[in-house]
Design an enzyme around this catalytic site. Structure first.
Site, PDB file in Angstrom:
ATOM      1  N   SER A  63      -7.035  13.322 -17.669  1.00  0.00           N
ATOM      2  CA  SER A  63      -5.794  13.875 -18.212  1.00  0.00           C
ATOM      3  C   SER A  63      -5.061  12.894 -19.115  1.00  0.00           C
ATOM      4  O   SER A  63      -4.403  13.300 -20.076  1.00  0.00           O
ATOM      5  CB  SER A  63      -4.875  14.326 -17.076  1.00  0.00           C
ATOM      6  OG  SER A  63      -5.422  15.444 -16.403  1.00  0.00           O
ATOM      7  N   HIS A 123      -8.515   5.807 -13.176  1.00  0.00           N
ATOM      8  CA  HIS A 123      -7.443   4.868 -12.858  1.00  0.00           C
ATOM      9  C   HIS A 123      -7.961   3.442 -12.660  1.00  0.00           C
ATOM     10  O   HIS A 123      -7.177   2.497 -12.682  1.00  0.00           O
ATOM     11  CB  HIS A 123      -6.706   5.308 -11.596  1.00  0.00           C
ATOM     12  CG  HIS A 123      -6.023   6.631 -11.739  1.00  0.00           C
ATOM     13  ND1 HIS A 123      -4.790   6.774 -12.326  1.00  0.00           N
ATOM     14  CD2 HIS A 123      -6.418   7.874 -11.387  1.00  0.00           C
ATOM     15  CE1 HIS A 123      -4.445   8.056 -12.323  1.00  0.00           C
ATOM     16  NE2 HIS A 123      -5.405   8.738 -11.758  1.00  0.00           N
ATOM     17  N   ASP A 257       0.489   5.547 -13.779  1.00  0.00           N
ATOM     18  CA  ASP A 257       1.139   6.551 -12.946  1.00  0.00           C
ATOM     19  C   ASP A 257       0.724   6.548 -11.485  1.00  0.00           C
ATOM     20  O   ASP A 257       1.502   6.953 -10.626  1.00  0.00           O
ATOM     21  CB  ASP A 257       0.955   7.956 -13.537  1.00  0.00           C
ATOM     22  CG  ASP A 257      -0.493   8.328 -13.758  1.00  0.00           C
ATOM     23  OD1 ASP A 257      -1.285   7.443 -14.097  1.00  0.00           O
ATOM     24  OD2 ASP A 257      -0.834   9.513 -13.605  1.00  0.00           O
ATOM     25  N   ARG A 258      -0.460   6.126 -11.158  1.00  0.00           N
ATOM     26  CA  ARG A 258      -0.903   6.125  -9.760  1.00  0.00           C
ATOM     27  C   ARG A 258      -0.640   4.800  -9.045  1.00  0.00           C
ATOM     28  O   ARG A 258      -0.780   4.724  -7.836  1.00  0.00           O
ATOM     29  CB  ARG A 258      -2.400   6.430  -9.690  1.00  0.00           C
ATOM     30  CG  ARG A 258      -2.766   7.874  -9.977  1.00  0.00           C
ATOM     31  CD  ARG A 258      -2.452   8.754  -8.808  1.00  0.00           C
ATOM     32  NE  ARG A 258      -2.897  10.127  -8.997  1.00  0.00           N
ATOM     33  CZ  ARG A 258      -2.707  11.098  -8.122  1.00  0.00           C
ATOM     34  NH1 ARG A 258      -2.073  10.847  -7.005  1.00  0.00           N
ATOM     35  NH2 ARG A 258      -3.123  12.322  -8.358  1.00  0.00           N
ATOM     36  N   LYS A 317       1.760  16.568 -13.382  1.00  0.00           N
ATOM     37  CA  LYS A 317       1.209  16.457 -14.727  1.00  0.00           C
ATOM     38  C   LYS A 317       2.282  16.215 -15.785  1.00  0.00           C
ATOM     39  O   LYS A 317       1.973  16.226 -16.985  1.00  0.00           O
ATOM     40  CB  LYS A 317       0.440  17.743 -15.080  1.00  0.00           C
ATOM     41  CG  LYS A 317      -0.797  17.964 -14.235  1.00  0.00           C
ATOM     42  CD  LYS A 317      -1.878  16.929 -14.510  1.00  0.00           C
ATOM     43  CE  LYS A 317      -3.134  17.192 -13.687  1.00  0.00           C
ATOM     44  NZ  LYS A 317      -4.217  16.232 -13.991  1.00  0.00           N
ATOM     45  N   HIS A 423      -9.762  18.355 -20.131  1.00  0.00           N
ATOM     46  CA  HIS A 423     -11.048  17.844 -19.646  1.00  0.00           C
ATOM     47  C   HIS A 423     -11.645  18.890 -18.726  1.00  0.00           C
ATOM     48  O   HIS A 423     -10.989  19.872 -18.366  1.00  0.00           O
ATOM     49  CB  HIS A 423     -10.890  16.511 -18.902  1.00  0.00           C
ATOM     50  CG  HIS A 423      -9.970  16.590 -17.725  1.00  0.00           C
ATOM     51  ND1 HIS A 423     -10.338  17.150 -16.512  1.00  0.00           N
ATOM     52  CD2 HIS A 423      -8.674  16.210 -17.563  1.00  0.00           C
ATOM     53  CE1 HIS A 423      -9.324  17.094 -15.666  1.00  0.00           C
ATOM     54  NE2 HIS A 423      -8.291  16.537 -16.282  1.00  0.00           N
TER      55      HIS A 423
END
Length: 498
Positions: A63, A123, A257-258, A317, A423
């Site tokens: 993403s 990630h 983001d993670r 998202k 994707h």
């Protein structure tokens, strides 16, 4: 089209294209509305993986790079590839961050490396962990302790034991002095729900590692029969490897983001370094490859012409339709509609918040003040990670009904829609042995245009890439696409349906 044209970009997250199969829910049976649009308006398959989105050749898309490419209209080299190139060229080795860390933690000469053991590269990647450990050892640290985080979400579920073996073998060959510390699943490392207790649990495990149960590969194998390795509880491999206050920790995530919650929890106790910019809690002097905002792209070009694209997505998202779509900018002044995440998670409710998403799109299309929007509908990707075909059929049905509602509203209000994906995922939910797959794919994604005048696009290309979408959206909004990104528009003109 005139300058008053109005257009929306609808991103069906995780909707790849593949031949019909028992593990494919992106098909005519599960999503009849989507396939009817293909029949009526035509469809162009777009490349959404590998070098088409700045990744290694053949690597599945994700993403982050998908939305970045959609928004910028050009291929941007991903952090993963840029870091790998810097390692091979020697540029990473020369970074002043190594000296800063070494000078600040000279009391014991030890550094900890914490990262996701994955081959997906969304990630993190096992290879980046090895590279970081290698450079740390050559950069003056006498001891390197590697703490592997098992994936099971972006990487294929159940692949954790084999990937851990790969990491151990690579470390033994390249960094013989490296020691393995705590093995833990990503549920505690990669949460972005705001549950900071998970990150604190991980840090507590690292700082009290000697009290953890001893890791046994057979235990991990048995755990993965009935569970995802993402939920594997903390175990220690070696003794005397626990993290002590003030020691250096390098987190090898190459996407923010993670990792935010984990990095901030670590920064409260240790000296943390990161590969890319993750949080202001880590000083710039401890970031090897700072994230730089990109110039150009669709949103900036439209902004210069007084056109703003409203952004709509569930929180899971939301950074993708804002931060990544804008070229690493949180906002370009557009209106943003963030929808709360689904209570209990997508596997408990495959519909997620699709009704609220549709309502937000309706609000935009019925407003006299709005000109364009970008919406992400996440179900196919978020539920797709479960690898549960039954759940994903429910998600596909919800997405298809949402698409029908958005299309109906666009016809009533004179909006044009471009429908695509970032994707693949939900088109391959089973592996070759019939087991749940749940990972992203390297398959192409669809692109179609539902024109306000009922016309069918005169396609300029038979195939394309995600980078073609920016220029295409500009054209649909009545803006000359020349100079927007590097890739041309997918359409020549509009013509009426026979």
């Amino acid at each position: 089209m005139t300058a008053r044209a109005k257009a929306g970009l609808v991103i069906l997250d995780g909707a790849g294209l593949a031949a019909p199969s028992p593990g494919n829910v992106v098909d005519r049976a599960c999503m009849p509305v989507l396939f009817d649009l293909f029949d009526r308006y035509g469809m162009v398959p777009l490349r959404a993986s590998g070098d088409a989105v700045g990744l290694f050749d053949g690597q599945a898309g994700n993403s982050e790079v998908g939305h970045l490419t959609l928004g910028m209209g050009r291929t941007v080299v991903s952090s993963l590839v840029a870091i790998d190139r810097a390692y091979r060229s020697g540029a990473w080795k020369k970074s002043p961050v190594w000296r800063a860390l070494r000078d600040e933690t000279a009391q014991n000469g030890r550094i900890h490396v914490l990262g996701l053991v994955s081959d997906a590269g969304v990630h993190g990647h096992w290879r980046t962990i090895v590279q970081a450990a290698d450079l740390a050892g050559r950069g003056g640290f006498s001891t390197v302790v590697v703490h592997p985080v098992l994936d099971g979400v972006d990487a294929m579920r159940g692949s954790g034991p084999a990937l851990l073996d790969t990491l151990r073998q690579a470390l033994a060959a390249r960094v013989p002095a490296a020691r393995l510390g705590v093995v833990i699943g990503r549920s505690w490392f990669a949460d972005r729900s705001g549950n900071r207790a998970l990150a604190r649990h991980l840090v507590d495990a690292l700082t009290s590692a000697d009290a953890l149960p001893r890791f046994d590969r057979r235990h991990l194998d048995g755990f993965c029969w009935d569970n995802s390795e993402r939920d594997f509880p903390a175990h220690r491999v070696d003794a005397d490897i626990q993290l002590t206050p003030g020691e250096a920790v390098l987190v090898t995530s190459h996407r923010a983001d993670r990792a935010v919650q984990t990095v901030e929890a670590l920064a409260a106790r240790c000296r943390v370094a990161t590969l890319t910019t993750i949080t202001q809690h880590v000083p710039a002097a401890h970031v090897f490859f700072p994230t730089r905002s990109l110039s150009g792209g669709l949103a900036q070009a439209l902004q210069a012409r007084g056109i703003a694209l409203t952004r709509i997505a569930e929180n899971c998202k939301f950074p993708h339709v804002t931060y990544f779509f804008n070229g690493f900018r949180q906002s370009l002044g557009e209106r943003q509609v963030a929808i709360p995440d689904t209570p209990g998670g997508p596997e408990q409710n495959p519909r997620m918040r699709v009704d609220e998403t549709v309502d937000a799109c309706r609000e935009v299309m019925t407003s006299d003040r709005e000109t364009g929007f970008v919406v992400n509908i996440p179900n196919l990707d978020q539920v797709g990670h479960s690898g549960d075909v039954g759940l994903c059929r429910q998600a596909a049905a919800a997405v298809d009904r949402a698409l029908a509602a958005i299309v109906a509203q666009s016809r009533d209000t004179g909006w044009t829609l471009a429908v695509t994906a970032d994707h693949g995922n939900a088109e391959r939910l089973l592996d070759d042995r019939g087991r749940g797959f749940g990972s992203h794919t390297a398959n192409p994604v669809p692109f179609t245009i539902v024109a306000a005048d009922g016309g069918r696009a005169d396609w300029a290309l038979e195939t394309g890439g995600l980078d073609n979408v920016a220029a295409t959206m500009a054209a649909l909004l009545g803006v000359d696409p020349a100079g927007i990104g590097d890739a041309p528009s997918l359409i020549c003109r509009q013509r009426s349906l026979a």
